[in-house]
Design a protein around this motif. Structure first.
Motif, short mmCIF file in Angstrom:
data_model
loop_
_atom_site.label_atom_id
_atom_site.label_comp_id
_atom_site.label_asym_id
_atom_site.label_seq_id
_atom_site.Cartn_x
_atom_site.Cartn_y
_atom_site.Cartn_z
N ILE A 165 0.84 -1.22 0.00
CA ILE A 165 0.00 0.00 0.00
C ILE A 165 0.87 1.26 0.00
O ILE A 165 0.77 2.09 -0.89
CB ILE A 165 -0.97 0.00 1.20
N LEU A 166 1.74 1.39 1.00
CA LEU A 166 2.49 2.63 1.14
C LEU A 166 3.48 2.85 -0.01
O LEU A 166 3.54 3.95 -0.58
CB LEU A 166 3.23 2.65 2.49
N ALA A 167 4.25 1.83 -0.36
CA ALA A 167 5.24 1.99 -1.44
C ALA A 167 4.57 2.32 -2.78
O ALA A 167 4.96 3.30 -3.44
CB ALA A 167 6.13 0.75 -1.56
N PRO A 168 3.54 1.56 -3.20
CA PRO A 168 2.85 1.96 -4.44
C PRO A 168 2.23 3.36 -4.35
O PRO A 168 2.24 4.11 -5.34
CB PRO A 168 1.77 0.89 -4.61
N PHE A 169 1.71 3.71 -3.17
CA PHE A 169 1.13 5.03 -2.99
C PHE A 169 2.17 6.12 -3.23
O PHE A 169 1.90 7.15 -3.87
CB PHE A 169 0.57 5.14 -1.57
N MET A 170 3.39 5.89 -2.75
CA MET A 170 4.46 6.88 -2.96
C MET A 170 4.80 6.98 -4.46
O MET A 170 5.03 8.08 -4.97
CB MET A 170 5.70 6.50 -2.17
N MET A 171 4.82 5.84 -5.13
CA MET A 171 5.11 5.87 -6.57
C MET A 171 4.02 6.62 -7.33
O MET A 171 4.30 7.46 -8.21
CB MET A 171 5.21 4.45 -7.13
N LEU A 172 2.76 6.34 -6.99
CA LEU A 172 1.64 6.94 -7.72
C LEU A 172 1.56 8.45 -7.49
O LEU A 172 1.31 9.22 -8.42
CB LEU A 172 0.33 6.27 -7.30
N THR A 173 1.77 8.89 -6.25
CA THR A 173 1.73 10.33 -5.97
C THR A 173 2.96 11.03 -6.55
O THR A 173 2.88 12.18 -6.99
CB THR A 173 1.60 10.61 -4.46
N SER A 183 -0.08 16.66 -18.24
CA SER A 183 -0.58 17.23 -19.50
C SER A 183 -1.22 16.16 -20.38
O SER A 183 -2.00 16.48 -21.27
CB SER A 183 0.54 17.96 -20.25
N ARG A 184 -0.88 14.88 -20.13
CA ARG A 184 -1.48 13.80 -20.91
C ARG A 184 -2.74 13.26 -20.23
O ARG A 184 -3.73 12.95 -20.88
CB ARG A 184 -0.45 12.68 -21.09
N TYR A 185 -2.67 13.11 -18.91
CA TYR A 185 -3.80 12.55 -18.15
C TYR A 185 -4.16 13.51 -17.00
O TYR A 185 -3.93 13.19 -15.83
CB TYR A 185 -3.45 11.17 -17.57
N PRO A 186 -4.71 14.65 -17.30
CA PRO A 186 -5.00 15.62 -16.23
C PRO A 186 -5.95 15.07 -15.17
O PRO A 186 -5.85 15.44 -13.99
CB PRO A 186 -5.60 16.81 -16.97
N TRP A 187 -6.86 14.16 -15.56
CA TRP A 187 -7.80 13.59 -14.59
C TRP A 187 -7.05 12.85 -13.48
O TRP A 187 -7.50 12.83 -12.33
CB TRP A 187 -8.77 12.62 -15.29
N TYR A 188 -5.92 12.26 -13.84
CA TYR A 188 -5.15 11.48 -12.85
C TYR A 188 -4.59 12.41 -11.77
O TYR A 188 -4.64 12.10 -10.58
CB TYR A 188 -4.01 10.75 -13.56
N VAL A 189 -4.08 13.55 -12.19
CA VAL A 189 -3.52 14.51 -11.22
C VAL A 189 -4.64 15.12 -10.39
O VAL A 189 -4.51 15.30 -9.18
CB VAL A 189 -2.70 15.59 -11.96
N LYS A 190 -5.77 15.38 -11.03
CA LYS A 190 -6.90 15.95 -10.30
C LYS A 190 -7.40 14.96 -9.24
O LYS A 190 -7.84 15.36 -8.15
CB LYS A 190 -8.03 16.32 -11.26
N PHE A 191 -7.34 13.67 -9.55
CA PHE A 191 -7.76 12.63 -8.61
C PHE A 191 -6.99 12.74 -7.28
O PHE A 191 -7.55 12.51 -6.20
CB PHE A 191 -7.51 11.25 -9.23
N TRP A 192 -5.72 13.13 -7.35
CA TRP A 192 -4.90 13.26 -6.14
C TRP A 192 -5.01 14.64 -5.50
O TRP A 192 -4.27 14.96 -4.57
CB TRP A 192 -3.43 12.98 -6.47
N GLY A 193 -5.90 15.47 -6.00
CA GLY A 193 -6.03 16.82 -5.45
C GLY A 193 -5.11 17.80 -6.14
O GLY A 193 -4.69 18.80 -5.54
N GLY A 194 -4.81 17.54 -7.40
CA GLY A 194 -3.93 18.42 -8.15
C GLY A 194 -2.48 18.24 -7.74
O GLY A 194 -2.13 17.36 -6.95
N HIS A 195 -1.63 19.09 -8.29
CA HIS A 195 -0.20 18.99 -8.03
C HIS A 195 0.12 19.14 -6.55
O HIS A 195 0.92 18.38 -5.98
CB HIS A 195 0.53 20.07 -8.83
N GLN A 196 -0.54 20.09 -5.90
CA GLN A 196 -0.26 20.31 -4.48
C GLN A 196 -0.80 19.18 -3.62
O GLN A 196 -0.18 18.82 -2.60
CB GLN A 196 -0.83 21.67 -4.02
N ALA A 198 -1.05 16.03 -4.58
CA ALA A 198 -0.11 14.92 -4.77
C ALA A 198 1.16 15.15 -3.96
O ALA A 198 1.70 14.23 -3.34
CB ALA A 198 0.21 14.76 -6.25
N ARG A 199 1.62 16.39 -3.97
CA ARG A 199 2.87 16.71 -3.25
C ARG A 199 2.68 16.53 -1.74
O ARG A 199 3.55 15.96 -1.06
CB ARG A 199 3.25 18.16 -3.58
N SER A 200 1.56 16.99 -1.23
CA SER A 200 1.30 16.84 0.22
C SER A 200 1.11 15.38 0.60
O SER A 200 1.61 14.93 1.64
CB SER A 200 0.06 17.65 0.60
#
Lengths: 506, 81
Positions: A165-173, A183-196, A198-200
């Motif tokens: 769980i944790l290791a894949p989560f780090m890779m995905l974020t 820029s290719r899959y904006p929905w994916y970044v939005k799923f994580w709450g945008g760039h910020q 994902a960073r948090s």
């Protein structure tokens, strides 16, 4: 030899220990470059949920640059330390590539050998058993050795959580912070709450990983260590070899820590040589994966005008009189007299000089995009301008010898790597990137002329790349044969001065 | 009248190496936001003092006393012009 602790298991565990330290230390270097975290669609001062700096940020846009927020870490802590975010990012990339490879080998062998059954719970009984162990630990006790077959229920839950769980989560974020993915899959970044977001989330996962490491290493030495160290070093269950195993283990831990710190000092001893190696190594990963991502922001529906940010950071401030009298004069005449030169540096010498009206007369591209800086800040805007490929077509067909497009600025670099007098800011991009739909020379942001501090009157947008490729206050756009012939030869001002890589896709 | 960004140029002695530049900039940036000034950069010459360029709004005058104090905290760095 006990079949429960084969050599591959012990080897991948040790390699993981080395790499996780490199990952964490390079991650701290990146975080120190912008020691603040947000949950928003921008990185507005005063709205961060966590910060690691006492520096105050003014709310005003366009005076305080994000590089002014960068903190310098000791090389004992960061990889490499001393405010080298570029090199920190490449060490992070190298470590990620090797860590994922090591993890894949480990997981494949775990399932191939059937040893997964020792880690992944297959019965709900694990819950009450784990609770029993937890209560014993809370009372500063130690579960009896019978609990460990070879792991106890609490260990199984912990290991399963971290590995699956944790290791894949780090890779995905982590991937969600790549502009090529965004820029290719904006929905994916939005799923994580945008760039910020994902960073948090990536940061929170790092804290959890650190917590696990501290707990894990502590318990190895506090709970039945005569068994643990023999398992880990010799793959054996004969506790008669405990003392020997303990010496080897402590020696190995010291050696790994020395390697971690040595990597920092070796990097700082010759930053350019290290950059050369890391850029080459990490490019393997970008070639296999990220170079295949082509932006399609004009076709996406995930981000709309409702997502536009209130605040937009900058890196670099507008040209002043000692940088470009020409730009200042055009600014003061509402851009009358401002020109962009497009040309061919590969031999023909062809060139055209365009005004802002000429640019506006060309076919228009407009889309919503999130700009991200390699430091970590981001902002979403609607950008409007002319596609670079349409602009360059005014010169005729691509020259045969052209391999790159070089864009330079009326403004100067913020800093040269050797602190020599500053030279004009520039960036080179490869042809595939130059011809992308979302590589434009923008002259509007959010339906209005671009703000002075964000590159007025025209700036480059390369949505598949981080911000250091997006040249502001554009002076010229040229076909070139090889970027090695320009600047320090690394492909751009930030590549030359901050040792970023030429390929800014992650 | 627009309040544009401009540059103030100062001279600093004692700064030669990249490490000294980094220490000086870190000390300056600890104070700059409160002083209302923006990005700074050093240009280091082979001889003579380093040149310090500070960008700021035309309406803001950089406080050279505060700048000198910040530089002094970072090392044997002195404003000389």
């Amino acid at each position: 030899m006990n079949p429960d602790f084969p050599f591959w298991l012990r080897a991948t565990h040790l390699i993981n220990f080395l790499l996780i330290g490199m990952l964490l230390r390079s991650g701290w270097e990146i975080l120190a470059s912008l020691p603040r975290l947000w949950w928003r669609k921008d990185s507005a001062p005063g709205t961060e949920w966590l910060r690691f700096t006492r520096r105050k940020l003014p709310k005003e846009e366009g005076v305080y640059t994000s590089l002014m927020d960068e903190k310098s870490l000791s090389p004992l802590i960061g990889l490499p330390g001393r405010g080298n975010v570029g090199l920190g990012r490449h060490w992070h990339g190298l470590s990620v590539m090797l860590w994922v490879l090591n993890g894949v080998v480990y997981v494949v062998l775990l399932f191939a050998t059937g040893l997964w059954r020792r880690i992944i719970p297959t019965s709900w009984d694990v819950i009450p058993e784990a609770w029993d162990s937890f209560v014993i630990y809370l009372g500063f006790g130690v579960p009896s050795i019978e609990h460990f077959q070879p792991y106890d229920a609490l260990q199984m839950l912990g290991y399963s959580f971290v590995i699956f769980i944790l290791a894949p989560f780090m890779m995905l974020t982590g991937l969600a912070m790549s502009p090529a993915i965004r820029s290719r899959y904006p929905w994916y970044v939005k799923f994580w709450g945008g760039h910020q977001g994902a960073r948090s989330l990536h940061f929170i996962a790092m804290v959890l990983m650190c917590g696990f490491i501290v707990m894990h290493v502590s318990l190895v030495f506090l709970v039945h260590r005569e068994h643990n160290v023999v398992h880990m070093v010799f793959g054996d269950v004969d506790t008669a070899r405990y003392a020997q195993a303990l010496v080897i283990m402590i020696g190995t831990i010291v050696a790994v820590v020395v390697v971690w710190i040595a990597l920092s000092y070796l990097t700082l001893a010759d930053r350019v040589r290290t950059h050369h190696f890391l850029a080459w190594f990490t490019e393997l990963g970008r070639k296999v994966f990220l170079n295949r991502m082509r932006p399609r922001l004009d076709a996406q529906k995930s981000y709309t005008d409702a997502d536009i940010s209130e605040f937009h950071w900058t890196n670099g401030l507008p040209p002043t009189a000692e940088e470009s009298e020409e730009w200042i004069a055009a600014r003061d005449r509402d851009w009358e007299g401002y020109t962009v030169t497009i040309g061919d540096d590969t031999g023909s010498g062809a060139s055209k000089t365009l005004t802002l009206d000429d640019l506006r007369a060309l076919p228009q591209a407009s889309y919503i995009a999130t700009h991200s800086c390699m430091q970590g800040w981001s902002a979403t805007s609607r950008w409007t301008g002319v596609r670079l490929r349409d602009l360059l077509a005014l010169l005729g067909p691509k020259p045969e010898a052209a391999r790159y497009v070089l864009v330079d600025s009326y403004g100067l670099a913020q800093k040269m790597i050797d602190n020599r007098p500053r030279e004009p800011f520039y960036a080179a991009i490869d042809l595939d990137t130059a011809f992308e739909d979302d590589t434009i020379l923008a002259y509007e942001r959010n339906g209005a002329p671009i703000d002075l501090y964000l590159g007025a009157p025209a700036r480059l947008r390369v949505e598949s790349n981080h911000g250091y490729k997006h040249v502001k206050w554009v002076r010229s756009i040229r076909w070139i044969a090889d970027y090695a012939d320009y600047g320090d030869g690394r492909g751009g001002t930030r590549e030359d001065s901050a040792l970023q890589v030429f390929n800014g896709r992650i | 009248m627009p309040d544009h960004v401009t540059t103030t140029r100062l001279q600093v002695s004692g700064i030669r190496t990249d490490d000294e530049v980094r220490r000086a900039l870190q000390a300056l940036y600890d104070r700059f936001a409160e002083l209302g000034v923006g990005a700074a950069t050093f240009e280091v010459a082979d001889a003579g003092p380093a040149r310090l360029y500070i960008k700021h709004r035309e309406s803001v005058a950089p406080d050279t006393g505060e700048i000198a104090a910040a530089l002094a905290r970072a090392g044997d760095f002195r404003l000389v012009g």
